[in-house]
Design a protein around this motif. Structure first.
Motif, short mmCIF file in Angstrom:
data_model
loop_
_atom_site.label_atom_id
_atom_site.label_comp_id
_atom_site.label_asym_id
_atom_site.label_seq_id
_atom_site.Cartn_x
_atom_site.Cartn_y
_atom_site.Cartn_z
N GLU A 269 0.84 -1.20 0.00
CA GLU A 269 0.00 0.00 0.00
C GLU A 269 0.87 1.25 0.00
N GLN B 128 4.44 1.55 1.18
CA GLN B 128 4.87 1.47 2.58
C GLN B 128 4.41 0.21 3.30
N ARG B 129 3.10 -0.07 3.28
CA ARG B 129 2.55 -1.13 4.12
C ARG B 129 2.32 -2.40 3.30
N ASP C 273 -2.47 -7.60 7.96
CA ASP C 273 -1.48 -6.53 8.03
C ASP C 273 -0.15 -7.18 8.42
N THR D 121 -3.84 -0.20 -3.36
CA THR D 121 -4.92 -0.15 -2.37
C THR D 121 -6.27 -0.62 -2.90
N LYS E 181 0.51 -5.91 2.81
CA LYS E 181 -0.69 -6.62 3.23
C LYS E 181 -0.84 -7.91 2.42
N ASP F 10 2.82 -6.05 9.23
CA ASP F 10 3.54 -5.52 10.40
C ASP F 10 2.94 -6.00 11.72
N SER F 11 1.63 -5.91 11.84
CA SER F 11 0.99 -6.27 13.11
C SER F 11 0.62 -7.75 13.17
#
Length: 275
Positions: free
Chosen positions: A115, A118-119, A134, A167, A121, A136-137
């Motif tokens: 996304e 950066q992120r 997600d 996205t 998924k 990272d988490s």
């Protein structure tokens, strides 16, 4: 060996496969495979021709995702998703990056999106619908559950739409496709509606979606879902997408008894078909 899925990664000199009785993830070296045919390189002949990715067994589906200079390998297992990343020489192999175990649904198909640069998924399809993690988490959540469908859902394809900063997604299931973002919000009122239930759905480099039905092959715009072309079969048959190379799309007939016929189509200007 029985092969469930395979992809050629020429830049890495490997053929990646899900194969064997235990559905292991195995890499074959292209130079070794070529030498099996040509027998013209004694040095290659001496080397082992394959290596396994981790100790993974029971692989269901994988997707190779390129982001800038990184190649990710995201893998669906019976109740988990693993993410590997390619480590160049001297390692020259996929190395474990993230692992997501004990998922609430069994993943049947999987993809990975970045996304807005950066992120990370993970997006995966199950018999309930489509879900995301997600990276990272490590938190899984539901993206889209087609509650209007009775019984289990058959997820065909997860298509990360281009030029949308990673996205927006087109998720295809049963005889439909729905446009959502990576938080599960509907982004378009339109629903991609196939003329019949496809056995296989694939995204093409021309930014089109191809669906293989028993009576016809349909080509639709990935952005709008509108029909761009249709090719009728001479006889009803189940077809499965294999791969796209240059301007050709390869697919196979799915027949009982293990025998199958491989076909290809050339996508010309204006996406007209020719065999």
């Amino acid at each position: 060996r029985r092969f469930q899925q395979m992809d050629v990664l020429e830049g890495l000199n490997v053929l990646i496969t899900i194969s064997g009785k235990k559905n292991k993830l195995r890499l074959y070296y292209l130079s070794w495979l070529r030498n099996k045919i040509l027998h013209n390189d004694p040095e290659v002949e001496k080397r082992q021709g394959w290596t396994s990715v981790g100790d993974l067994e029971g692989c269901v589906h994988y997707k190779v995702v390129r982001y800038e200079k990184i190649k990710f390998l995201v893998i669906a297992l019976k109740n988990a998703v693993e993410v590997y990343a390619w480590a160049p020489k001297p390692y020259h192999k996929f190395m474990a990056f993230k692992s997501f175990r004990s998922l609430p649904q069994k993943p049947l198909s999987v993809d990975l999106t970045v996304e807005e640069g950066q992120r990370l998924k993970v997006i995966y399809g199950s018999l309930s619908g489509f879900h995301a993690i997600d990276v990272d988490s490590g938190t899984p959540y539901d993206l889209y559950l087609p509650t209007h469908i009775q019984g289990p859902v058959h997820p065909h394809a997860i298509i990360i739409l281009p030029n949308k900063a990673g996205t927006e997604v087109l998720v295809c299931y049963e005889d439909e496709g729905v446009y959502i973002d990576t938080y599960g919000r509907i982004t378009k009122d339109t629903v991609l509606q196939w003329g019949e239930m496809p056995t296989s759905v694939a995204y093409l480099q021309s930014n089109q979606v191809m669906g293989w039905g028993e009576k016809a092959i349909e080509l639709r715009s990935a952005n709008t879902g509108n029909l761009d072309g249709v090719f009728m079969h001479k006889k009803a048959q189940k077809l499965k997408f294999l791969c796209e190379r240059n301007d050709k799309v390869f697919f196979a007939s799915v027949q009982s008894g293990g025998s199958s016929q491989i076909y290809f189509m050339t996508l010309g200007q204006n996406s007209l078909f020719s065999w």
